[in-house]
Design an enzyme around this catalytic site. Structure first.
Site, PDB file in Angstrom:
ATOM      1  CB  SER A  92      50.635  61.648  33.756  1.00 43.18           C
ATOM      2  OG  SER A  92      50.601  60.307  33.303  1.00 43.18           O
ATOM      3  CE1 TYR A 131      53.559  59.510  38.215  1.00 38.29           C
ATOM      4  CE2 TYR A 131      51.709  58.919  36.807  1.00 38.29           C
ATOM      5  CZ  TYR A 131      52.942  59.510  36.984  1.00 38.29           C
ATOM      6  OH  TYR A 131      53.562  60.113  35.918  1.00 38.29           O
TER       7      TYR A 131
END
Length: 261
Positions: free
Chosen positions: A143, A156
């Protein structure tokens, strides 16, 4: 110096995509099918998951990636069902939004197990099959948060940073064996996960969902538009292809210019 082996015909190439019955994972699985691969999708046995796999002619592998034994079994079942394994895509993940001081410890543990430990375990267990392939590919879906941080996303962000480190290390170890390992770092993609994130961010910040999209998710982007899952799938298709044999240890940003600043 290792010479790449002659690739097998497309109809004999096989892939396992985790989190493959929705969002980015399903888009990658379907693109791989269009490229001529046989594809297995790994997911929890959640409502509708088996039906989605069956609808698209995908082999369904039930597994809880938070469980070590499920990771090993998933690889074994995939190899048995497809006759081998050429491409592993570590895509599965989930999100929880909370400040560090209030972040639930069990949720932190669960997120790192699914998004960092499981990619390590799946890569480890799939390694022999991927080496035998002669054109093995590991694609880790990281990401933009593998590069930078945002508030309220400690688990995350930590997992995605770690996944880039795992990618680079595995690439160095696998290069002479004809196995490539790369990471894709998307910006925000219009998936159910991101839709849920926008709702969570709206509640946390006290603003509307529309304001979250423009002021939080796209504020730093050069292109003010969310990506679609098919955009990520197109890049994964190239990374998985024989043409990408010389690409390894790469961290490929598809982020609308989000990290260019």
């Amino acid at each position: 110096m290792t010479t790449p082996k002659e690739p097998s015909s497309p109809e004999h190439r096989t892939a396992l995509v985790t989190g493959g019955t929705g969002g980015i994972g399903l888009a990658i699985a379907r693109r791989f099918q269009a490229d001529g691969m046989q594809v297995a999708v790994l997911d929890l046995d959640r409502p509708g998951a088996r039906d989605i796999a069956a609808e698209h002619g995908l082999t369904f592998i039930r597994a809880d990636l938070g469980q070590r034994e499920d990771c090993r079994r998933a690889v074994d079942e995939t190899v048995a069902a497809l006759g081998g394994l050429d491409v592993l895509v570590n895509n599965a993940g989930f999100q929880h939004i909370a400040p560090v001081a209030d972040f639930p410890e069990d949720t932190w543990d669960a997120m790192l197990r699914v998004m960092l430990t499981a990619p390590f375990l799946l890569s480890k267990y799939a390694w022999p099959s991927l080496i035998r392939s002669g054109q093995g590919r590991i694609i880790n879906v990281s990401s933009i948060h593998g590069h930078v941080a945002s508030p309220f996303k400690s688990a995350y962000v930590s997992a995605k940073h770690g996944l880039i480190g795992l990618t680079r290390t595995a690439a160095l170890e696998a290069g002479e064996q004809g196995l490539t390992v790369n990471a894709i770092c998307p910006g925000y993609v219009r998936t159910p996960l991101v839709t849920g994130q926008m709702a969570d961010q709206a509640r946390t910040r006290g603003i509307s969902v529309e304001e979250v999209e423009q002021r939080v998710m796209l504020e730093s982007a050069a292109i003010k538009q969310l990506l679609n899952p098919e955009d990520i799938a197109a890049l994964a298709s190239y990374v998985a292809s024989p043409a990408a044999w010389g690409m390894t240890g790469a961290v490929l940003d598809l982020d609308l210019g989000w990290t260019a600043r």
